[in-house]
Design a protein around this motif. Structure first.
Motif, PDB file in Angstrom:
ATOM      1  N   GLY A  49       0.879  -1.203   0.073  1.00  0.00           N
ATOM      2  CA  GLY A  49      -0.036  -0.003  -0.242  1.00  0.00           C
ATOM      3  C   GLY A  49       0.961   1.287  -0.107  1.00  0.00           C
ATOM      4  O   GLY A  49       0.234   2.298   0.414  1.00  0.00           O
ATOM      5  N   GLU A  50       2.072   0.971  -0.646  1.00  0.00           N
ATOM      6  CA  GLU A  50       2.866   2.141  -0.607  1.00  0.00           C
ATOM      7  C   GLU A  50       3.346   2.484  -2.026  1.00  0.00           C
ATOM      8  O   GLU A  50       3.699   1.631  -2.643  1.00  0.00           O
ATOM      9  CB  GLU A  50       4.071   2.173   0.418  1.00  0.00           C
ATOM     10  CG  GLU A  50       5.186   3.191   0.392  1.00  0.00           C
ATOM     11  CD  GLU A  50       6.546   2.971   1.102  1.00  0.00           C
ATOM     12  OE1 GLU A  50       7.102   3.924   1.440  1.00  0.00           O
ATOM     13  OE2 GLU A  50       6.700   1.628   1.296  1.00  0.00           O
ATOM     14  N   VAL A  51       3.742   3.771  -2.207  1.00  0.00           N
ATOM     15  CA  VAL A  51       4.243   4.151  -3.580  1.00  0.00           C
ATOM     16  C   VAL A  51       5.772   4.521  -3.137  1.00  0.00           C
ATOM     17  O   VAL A  51       5.918   5.729  -2.386  1.00  0.00           O
ATOM     18  CB  VAL A  51       3.824   5.135  -4.323  1.00  0.00           C
ATOM     19  CG1 VAL A  51       4.578   5.585  -5.757  1.00  0.00           C
ATOM     20  CG2 VAL A  51       2.415   4.668  -4.810  1.00  0.00           C
ATOM     21  N   HIS A  52       6.795   3.953  -3.438  1.00  0.00           N
ATOM     22  CA  HIS A  52       8.153   4.176  -2.747  1.00  0.00           C
ATOM     23  C   HIS A  52       9.036   4.821  -4.131  1.00  0.00           C
ATOM     24  O   HIS A  52       9.154   3.991  -5.218  1.00  0.00           O
ATOM     25  CB  HIS A  52       8.721   2.936  -2.329  1.00  0.00           C
ATOM     26  CG  HIS A  52      10.114   3.415  -1.469  1.00  0.00           C
ATOM     27  ND1 HIS A  52      10.206   2.842  -0.050  1.00  0.00           N
ATOM     28  CD2 HIS A  52      11.350   3.863  -2.042  1.00  0.00           C
ATOM     29  CE1 HIS A  52      11.354   3.516   0.134  1.00  0.00           C
ATOM     30  NE2 HIS A  52      11.911   4.014  -0.917  1.00  0.00           N
ATOM     31  N   GLY A  53       9.305   5.964  -4.217  1.00  0.00           N
ATOM     32  CA  GLY A  53      10.154   6.701  -5.135  1.00  0.00           C
ATOM     33  C   GLY A  53      11.633   6.255  -5.160  1.00  0.00           C
ATOM     34  O   GLY A  53      12.405   5.993  -3.943  1.00  0.00           O
ATOM     35  N   LEU A  54      12.180   6.035  -6.090  1.00  0.00           N
ATOM     36  CA  LEU A  54      13.652   5.720  -6.434  1.00  0.00           C
ATOM     37  C   LEU A  54      13.958   6.819  -7.259  1.00  0.00           C
ATOM     38  O   LEU A  54      13.709   7.079  -8.536  1.00  0.00           O
ATOM     39  CB  LEU A  54      14.017   4.668  -7.178  1.00  0.00           C
ATOM     40  CG  LEU A  54      13.819   3.197  -6.336  1.00  0.00           C
ATOM     41  CD1 LEU A  54      14.243   2.093  -7.061  1.00  0.00           C
ATOM     42  CD2 LEU A  54      14.202   3.292  -4.868  1.00  0.00           C
ATOM     43  N   MET A  55      15.070   7.611  -6.941  1.00  0.00           N
ATOM     44  CA  MET A  55      15.705   8.703  -7.500  1.00  0.00           C
ATOM     45  C   MET A  55      17.304   8.793  -7.619  1.00  0.00           C
ATOM     46  O   MET A  55      17.751   8.052  -6.708  1.00  0.00           O
ATOM     47  CB  MET A  55      15.376  10.217  -6.953  1.00  0.00           C
ATOM     48  CG  MET A  55      13.887  10.453  -6.799  1.00  0.00           C
ATOM     49  SD  MET A  55      13.599  12.332  -6.764  1.00  0.00           S
ATOM     50  CE  MET A  55      14.008  13.085  -8.264  1.00  0.00           C
ATOM     51  N   GLY A  56      17.859   9.292  -8.615  1.00  0.00           N
ATOM     52  CA  GLY A  56      19.253   9.216  -8.861  1.00  0.00           C
ATOM     53  C   GLY A  56      19.524   9.531 -10.207  1.00  0.00           C
ATOM     54  O   GLY A  56      18.960   9.280 -11.134  1.00  0.00           O
ATOM     55  N   GLU A  57      20.820   9.767 -10.609  1.00  0.00           N
ATOM     56  CA  GLU A  57      21.491  10.074 -11.700  1.00  0.00           C
ATOM     57  C   GLU A  57      21.474   8.894 -12.690  1.00  0.00           C
ATOM     58  O   GLU A  57      21.444   7.716 -12.121  1.00  0.00           O
ATOM     59  CB  GLU A  57      22.755  10.854 -11.697  1.00  0.00           C
ATOM     60  CG  GLU A  57      22.919  11.941 -10.883  1.00  0.00           C
ATOM     61  CD  GLU A  57      24.545  12.523 -10.812  1.00  0.00           C
ATOM     62  OE1 GLU A  57      24.670  12.921 -12.176  1.00  0.00           O
ATOM     63  OE2 GLU A  57      25.123  12.534  -9.986  1.00  0.00           O
ATOM     64  N   ASN A  58      21.539   8.986 -13.795  1.00  0.00           N
ATOM     65  CA  ASN A  58      21.971   7.872 -14.866  1.00  0.00           C
ATOM     66  C   ASN A  58      23.203   7.222 -14.291  1.00  0.00           C
ATOM     67  O   ASN A  58      24.142   7.918 -13.987  1.00  0.00           O
ATOM     68  CB  ASN A  58      22.026   8.252 -16.368  1.00  0.00           C
ATOM     69  CG  ASN A  58      20.538   8.845 -16.565  1.00  0.00           C
ATOM     70  OD1 ASN A  58      19.604   8.309 -16.290  1.00  0.00           O
ATOM     71  ND2 ASN A  58      20.595   9.641 -17.795  1.00  0.00           N
ATOM     72  N   GLY A  59      23.263   5.876 -14.133  1.00  0.00           N
ATOM     73  CA  GLY A  59      24.304   5.261 -13.766  1.00  0.00           C
ATOM     74  C   GLY A  59      24.146   4.987 -12.129  1.00  0.00           C
ATOM     75  O   GLY A  59      25.457   4.508 -11.959  1.00  0.00           O
TER      76      GLY A  59
END
Length: 514
Positions: A49-59
């Motif tokens: 029941g969660e939307v977990h974001g993943l962020m980071g540069e390419n690579g």
């Protein structure tokens, strides 16, 4: 439009409690390839029941992590748990059978098959060894109804829009009852309407208690959609923010790239010369009234507006990609008339298009071929034979100057990141001695770190006396980079603001329909 109840029909779920154990857990995941440590002890979790974001540069390792989830990459160390049970996937089928679905940026559909066949690919219903078409269509219609989509299940996927195709990918996950659904840059090719529709569906999947992993470069989407966010950098999970509410953007960017948002734009004021290019009463497709503006040597002029405001259409008129029905363009005080983009390039105007893959590069060709494709006419032997030595020298020169990350000039450009593809396109025009660079959404689909490099290149062009016309839908970008901002609305220019007056409130006020 539908709400969460439209597709949360299968099973009621109790409200999520943060005290509950996570459904998906990754603990110390390590993946290495010859000479490369792709993931270094990555740990984070996703609750039901969660939307977990993943962020980071390419690579940074996001794509490698998705491949671990999908069974493509087998980690050398660490553990993956679903519902508290440790799992290891020998292949993608094992991951699918465990209830994991990955919806990649490049959709994995079979264009020649029908919507129904794609929805049930790998699990087609049959009776006595014969495809049960009636059952196939009925089950497909049920899934499409859950998604709120009015799509003919017998239509071929190749005839659908990008947004509709993405819904088919989500439908595949629903038909397999995936409990973990990962989205990889899902809105990169969607319109604002399709993006809104996608967010509604993700909200409904969250309400059903599914664990959602959401990979994106767009901070606005993280703040609008995600419950928590984990930042990756250099193959490591740097930090998980337990809430996005009140999360400072500068802190988030600093975590991603190791520097502040001010350093990303790093605006540099400069002196401007005389007028380089001037549009006088241009009319054509996408414009509702004559457009006039000018831009000076050494100036970066931003064009802001909502999707459909006419910005790209105006740029095409300037670059010879469309013919004006009225008005004209002057370059250095001289009236020019371009029948094709080739005419514009030879006069000193070149465009880096919004859709790099479709209009800017030949994806299967090498970096060298893409870089030299225009300039080679200057040094080919007898205008027929290629000068391989000269092309190699030019490629090596610009790969070094622009810090293009590629193994060598023979590498297919389609394997490079978006930022490096954009650098190759810029190199192509630098080799042509272009005076006016038209940049249509120059950082779309590019991570924050690569954006900073692109901005540095634009500043370098302006400091060298070139003129840059930059179309951008990113409000922070156009304010952060441009010397002056022209606002377009419904096919016309409605504002011309110097940097000091180009505030977010003012730009939005001008851009929004009355």
């Amino acid at each position: 439009m539908r709400d969460a109840n439209d597709i949360a029909e299968a099973e009621p779920n109790a409200p999520r409690s943060d005290a509950e154990p996570p459904y998906l857990q990754l603990d110390g995941i390590t993946v290495s390839f010859p000479g490369v440590l792709a993931l270094d002890r990555v740990s984070f979790d996703v609750r039901a029941g969660e939307v977990h974001g993943l962020m980071g540069e390419n690579g940074a390792g996001k794509s490698t992590l998705l491949k671990v989830l999908s069974g493509v990459n087998d980690p050398q160390a660490g553990a993956l748990r679903l519902g508290g049970v440790e799992r290891r996937f020998a292949n993608t089928k094992a991951a699918i059978d465990a209830g994991i679905a990955i919806i990649y940026q490049e959709l994995h559909l079979v264009p020649e098959l029908t919507v129904a066949e794609n929805l049930m690919l790998g699990q087609l219903p049959g009776r006595f060894g014969v495809l049960d078409k009636r059952s196939l269509v009925e089950r497909a219609m049920g899934t499409l109804a859950r998604l709120g989509e009015q799509i003919d299940p017998n239509a071929q996927v190749k005839d659908l829009s990008i947004g509709q195709r993405q819904m088919i990918e989500i439908g595949k996950a629903l038909m397999r009852d995936a409990r973990v659904i990962a989205f990889d840059e899902p809105t990169s090719s969607l319109s604002s309407r399709e993006t809104k529709q996608l967010f509604e569906i993700i909200d409904a999947l969250r309400a059903e208690g599914r664990a959602i992993v959401y990979v994106t470069h767009r901070m606005d989407e993280v703040y609008e959609l995600c419950d928590r966010v984990t930042v990756f950098r250099d193959g490591r999970s740097i930090e998980t923010f337990e809430t996005v509410e009140g999360l400072d953007r500068d802190r988030l960017i600093s975590c991603m790239v190791g520097r502040s948002i001010r350093d990303v734009y790093n605006y540099r004021a400069r002196e401007h010369g005389g007028v380089r290019i001037e549009a006088n009463g241009l009319m054509g497709p996408g414009l509702s009234e004559p457009a006039s503006f000018s831009a000076r040597r050494g100036e970066i002029v931003g064009f802001f507006g909502l999707v459909g405001a006419g910005r790209s259409e105006l740029m095409k008129l300037i670059c010879g990609a469309a013919r004006p029905s009225a008005g004209h363009v002057e370059l250095d005080g001289r009236r020019v008339n371009f029948v094709t983009p080739r005419d514009a390039v030879r006069a000193g105007i070149a465009m880096c298009p919004e859709d790099r893959k479709q209009d800017g590069i030949v994806a299967i060709a090498s970096v060298a071929d893409n870089l030299n494709i225009s300039a080679r006419r200057h040094f080919s032997i007898g205008r027929i034979l290629l000068n391989a030595r000269r092309e190699r020298e030019l490629t090596d020169d610009y790969v070094a100057k622009l810090s293009i990350k590629t193994r060598d000039g023979d590498t297919p450009i389609g394997t490079l990141s978006g930022g490096n593809q954009q650098k190759v396109i810029l190199s192509r025009w630098l080799a042509e001695k272009i005076d006016v660079f038209v940049m249509d959404e120059p950082t779309r689909g590019i991570d924050v770190g690569a954006r900073a490099q692109i901005y540095e290149l634009l500043y370098g062009l302006a400091e060298g006396g070139r003129t840059v016309l930059m179309v951008s839908s990113d409000l922070a970008e156009v304010i952060g980079v441009a010397d002056r901002v022209l606002v377009m609305k419904e096919g016309r220019i409605v504002g011309d603001l110097p940097k000091a007056e180009a505030t977010p409130d003012q730009l939005i006020k001008l851009a929004l329909p009355q």
